[in-house]
Design a protein around this motif. Structure first.
Motif, PDB file in Angstrom:
ATOM      1  N   GLU A  71       0.841  -1.196   0.000  1.00  0.00           N
ATOM      2  CA  GLU A  71       0.000   0.000   0.000  1.00  0.00           C
ATOM      3  C   GLU A  71       0.881   1.254   0.000  1.00  0.00           C
ATOM      4  O   GLU A  71       0.656   2.183  -0.770  1.00  0.00           O
ATOM      5  N   PHE A  72       1.915   1.259   0.861  1.00  0.00           N
ATOM      6  CA  PHE A  72       2.845   2.385   0.886  1.00  0.00           C
ATOM      7  C   PHE A  72       3.605   2.477  -0.431  1.00  0.00           C
ATOM      8  O   PHE A  72       3.797   3.570  -0.984  1.00  0.00           O
ATOM      9  N   ARG A  74       2.706   1.531  -3.383  1.00  0.00           N
ATOM     10  CA  ARG A  74       1.832   2.038  -4.449  1.00  0.00           C
ATOM     11  C   ARG A  74       1.602   3.536  -4.313  1.00  0.00           C
ATOM     12  O   ARG A  74       1.633   4.269  -5.301  1.00  0.00           O
ATOM     13  N   ARG A  75       1.440   3.989  -3.066  1.00  0.00           N
ATOM     14  CA  ARG A  75       1.075   5.380  -2.828  1.00  0.00           C
ATOM     15  C   ARG A  75       2.272   6.328  -2.890  1.00  0.00           C
ATOM     16  O   ARG A  75       2.130   7.477  -3.311  1.00  0.00           O
ATOM     17  N   ALA A  76       3.451   5.862  -2.509  1.00  0.00           N
ATOM     18  CA  ALA A  76       4.538   6.801  -2.237  1.00  0.00           C
ATOM     19  C   ALA A  76       5.829   6.526  -3.006  1.00  0.00           C
ATOM     20  O   ALA A  76       6.812   7.235  -2.798  1.00  0.00           O
ATOM     21  N   THR A  77       5.858   5.540  -3.886  1.00  0.00           N
ATOM     22  CA  THR A  77       7.102   5.230  -4.597  1.00  0.00           C
ATOM     23  C   THR A  77       6.833   5.058  -6.092  1.00  0.00           C
ATOM     24  O   THR A  77       5.684   5.014  -6.536  1.00  0.00           O
ATOM     25  N   THR A  78       7.909   4.940  -6.841  1.00  0.00           N
ATOM     26  CA  THR A  78       7.817   4.658  -8.283  1.00  0.00           C
ATOM     27  C   THR A  78       8.751   3.503  -8.625  1.00  0.00           C
ATOM     28  O   THR A  78       9.685   3.197  -7.883  1.00  0.00           O
TER      29      THR A  78
END
Length: 300
Positions: A71-72, A74-78
């Protein structure tokens, strides 16, 4: 990771020991069994230069065990899929061969870090004083991002700086590829803002780092140098080469509180104040808090 904090950062390590006595688990990654490693639950005595292999093997374990904080991610990385593909080849067998650390130990530490509600990674010069220092740090950052241990209480990435106020110097822009506040000087909008405030023209390219400066001296592209509070003629790994390059400069200025070996090679030596007691200013501490320093003495 790469830090003998018990000897090099004793006040910080006092807080670490308080945590250990309260039940925190301490893992130390270092080729030497240091005083810090002696306090650890587990010491990973890896081969020098194999840090990335170890970090990537831990990442592979975390992904395969289903412990990644997707979840993190997906939301905060590339670029997670590229990262997953990159670490896939770092099996425990490969990592054990490269690092010298038993595969079951790597697996246990990876799982413990991933499952911990709160966990942080601290490192110092054992990680950064390598030719691939940036990639060493990236590999540790990736572990924290993979597990979502960023931006939460008791989590994060904590470089323990090698000298006082290195972080503050970086904040002020004393880095060849950054302006104040770590803003990139190749960004037109950033550069224009600083040009307007400082009323000067800023070149839209990065400066040389220390390694590149010595190469430039060798090629006679760099002929003048102003050294403040550093002593490369006594601290560099290849002292004979450094002395030859410094002696070959057209003009060398050194500003320091001591007549160092580098200062003895200079054409001009300027005095300096001892900033912790003879100057007004600020220090950025390990928590990134900016602390004011007030002058106690007038410099002689």
């Amino acid at each position: 990771w790469g830090s003998n904090a018990r000897d090099a950062h004793p006040i910080f390590f006092h807080h670490v020991l308080k945590g250990v006595r309260a039940g925190a688990r301490l893992f130390v990654v270092d080729p030497r069994r240091t005083a810090t490693a002696a306090c650890a639950d587990t010491w990973l005595g890896l081969r020098v230069g194999s840090d990335i292999a170890l970090a990537n093997a831990m990442a592979r374990v975390i992904i395969h065990e289903g412990l990644a904080n997707l979840e993190f991610v997906r939301r905060a990385t590339t670029d997670f899929e590229q990262y997953r593909a990159c670490v896939e080849k770092y099996t425990l067998e490969v990592a054990e061969q490269e690092t010298g650390v038993p595969g079951d130990v790597i697996r246990d530490v990876a799982i413990a870090y991933a499952r911990a509600d709160r966990g942080m990674i601290c490192w110092t010069l054992g990680i950064t004083e390598h030719h691939n220092a940036v990639h060493n740090v990236f590999s540790l950052i990736n572990l924290a991002l993979l597990t979502g241990k960023v931006g939460r209480y008791g989590c994060g990435l904590n470089p323990l700086r090698g000298q006082n106020n290195v972080q503050g110097g970086g904040d002020m822009g004393a880095i060849p590829n950054r302006l104040a506040g770590f803003q990139d000087n190749t960004d037109d909008a950033v550069r224009e803002k600083f040009e307007r405030a400082w009323k000067v023209k800023i070149q839209p390219r990065h400066g040389w780092n220390l390694t590149q400066m010595f190469h430039a001296m060798d090629e006679k592209q760099l002929t003048g140098l102003y050294v403040i509070g550093e002593n490369p003629a006594q601290s560099d790994a290849d002292l004979h080469r450094v002395e030859r390059l410094l002696e070959g400069l057209d003009h060398l200025v050194v500003q320091d509180i001591f007549l160092t070996k580098t200062a003895q090679l200079a054409h001009v030596v300027l005095p300096a104040s001892s900033s912790w007691c003879e100057a007004e200013g600020t220090v950025t501490n390990s928590e990134r808090r900016v602390q004011r320093v007030r002058k106690a003495l007038e410099p002689p």
